[in-house]
Scaffold this motif. Structure first.
Motif, short mmCIF file in Angstrom:
data_model
loop_
_atom_site.label_atom_id
_atom_site.label_comp_id
_atom_site.label_asym_id
_atom_site.label_seq_id
_atom_site.Cartn_x
_atom_site.Cartn_y
_atom_site.Cartn_z
N THR A 3 0.16 6.51 4.83
CA THR A 3 -0.31 5.13 4.68
C THR A 3 -0.09 4.34 5.97
O THR A 3 -0.98 3.64 6.43
N VAL A 4 1.10 4.48 6.55
CA VAL A 4 1.39 3.77 7.80
C VAL A 4 0.52 4.31 8.93
O VAL A 4 -0.02 3.53 9.73
N ALA B 169 -3.36 12.14 -0.44
CA ALA B 169 -4.36 11.59 -1.34
C ALA B 169 -3.95 10.19 -1.79
O ALA B 169 -4.79 9.26 -1.82
N GLY B 170 -2.68 10.02 -2.09
CA GLY B 170 -2.18 8.69 -2.45
C GLY B 170 -2.32 7.71 -1.30
O GLY B 170 -2.69 6.55 -1.49
N ALA B 171 -2.04 8.17 -0.09
CA ALA B 171 -2.16 7.31 1.09
C ALA B 171 -3.60 6.89 1.33
O ALA B 171 -3.88 5.72 1.62
N ILE B 172 -4.51 7.84 1.21
CA ILE B 172 -5.93 7.52 1.42
C ILE B 172 -6.41 6.55 0.34
O ILE B 172 -7.10 5.58 0.64
N GLY B 173 -6.03 6.81 -0.90
CA GLY B 173 -6.42 5.90 -1.99
C GLY B 173 -5.84 4.50 -1.82
O GLY B 173 -6.55 3.51 -1.99
N ALA B 174 -4.58 4.42 -1.47
CA ALA B 174 -3.94 3.11 -1.26
C ALA B 174 -4.58 2.37 -0.11
O ALA B 174 -4.81 1.16 -0.19
N SER B 175 -4.86 3.09 0.96
CA SER B 175 -5.49 2.46 2.13
C SER B 175 -6.87 1.95 1.81
O SER B 175 -7.26 0.85 2.21
N ALA C 120 0.84 -1.20 0.00
CA ALA C 120 0.00 0.00 0.00
C ALA C 120 0.88 1.26 0.00
O ALA C 120 0.59 2.22 -0.71
N ALA C 121 1.94 1.25 0.79
CA ALA C 121 2.86 2.39 0.83
C ALA C 121 3.51 2.59 -0.54
O ALA C 121 3.64 3.73 -1.02
N LEU C 122 3.93 1.51 -1.17
CA LEU C 122 4.52 1.61 -2.52
C LEU C 122 3.51 2.12 -3.54
O LEU C 122 3.85 2.91 -4.42
N PHE C 123 2.26 1.68 -3.41
CA PHE C 123 1.20 2.16 -4.30
C PHE C 123 0.97 3.65 -4.10
O PHE C 123 0.88 4.42 -5.07
N ALA C 124 0.88 4.09 -2.84
CA ALA C 124 0.69 5.51 -2.54
C ALA C 124 1.86 6.32 -3.07
O ALA C 124 1.68 7.41 -3.63
N LEU D 244 -8.00 1.03 -1.14
CA LEU D 244 -7.91 -0.08 -2.06
C LEU D 244 -7.31 -1.35 -1.46
O LEU D 244 -7.77 -2.45 -1.74
N LEU D 245 -6.28 -1.19 -0.64
CA LEU D 245 -5.50 -2.34 -0.24
C LEU D 245 -5.63 -2.74 1.23
O LEU D 245 -5.32 -3.89 1.58
N LEU D 246 -6.04 -1.83 2.08
CA LEU D 246 -6.03 -2.15 3.51
C LEU D 246 -7.41 -2.39 4.11
O LEU D 246 -7.50 -2.82 5.25
N HIS D 247 -8.48 -2.08 3.38
CA HIS D 247 -9.82 -2.24 3.98
C HIS D 247 -10.70 -3.13 3.15
O HIS D 247 -10.59 -3.36 2.05
#
Length: 142
Positions: free
Chosen positions: A88-89, A131-137, A31-35, A139-142
């Motif tokens: 993201t973290v 914005a990248g962190a929110i989007g990654a989270s 997710a961090a790499l995606f963000a 998509l990938l964390l929830h």
């Protein structure tokens, strides 16, 4: 400030993301790499579209106290990268947010203090990174 500003660079942010993967937090690391990737792409498109020059004196001489990665100022890639990974973290582990988010802010401030960005550049970078962190989270964390 110089060592702090480098925490927003590619080596540190990609390294932290990969470290999360190998430390057993695979999904968080991805997710961090995606963000990081999405915010970096947005930063590069905007840098070339806006083409804002770096801070200069009245005679047009650059004021930067460190080497410049490119000639464009808006938005700050270091601020975006720090916010992407830190955000993201922090979203995945909210108890770390009071530590991570001030570090992100300090990295952003270091870019202004070292005279490589205007304040609006780092604000724009942080917004893109978050914005990248929110989007990654989402998509990938929830």
């Amino acid at each position: 400030m110089r060592w702090l500003t480098h925490l927003g660079g590619a080596r540190a942010t990609i390294g932290i993301s990969l470290l999360l993967v190998v430390a057993g937090e695979q999904l968080l690391g991805l997710a961090a790499l995606f963000a990081l990737t999405t915010s970096h792409l947005a930063v590069q498109v905007l840098k070339r579209a806006v083409a804002r020059p770096r801070p200069c004196d009245a005679n047009g001489r650059l004021l930067a106290l460190i080497d410049l990665p490119d000639p464009y100022s808006f938005p700050s890639g270091h601020a975006a990268a720090a916010a992407a990974v830190g955000g993201t973290v922090a979203l995945a582990h909210p108890l770390l947010a009071p530590i991570l988010l001030p570090v992100v802010a300090l990295i952003a401030i270091s870019r202004v203090s070292l005279r490589v960005h205007h304040l609006s550049d780092v604000i724009g970078g942080v917004v893109l990174g978050l914005a990248g962190a929110i989007g990654a989270s989402a998509l990938l964390l929830h």
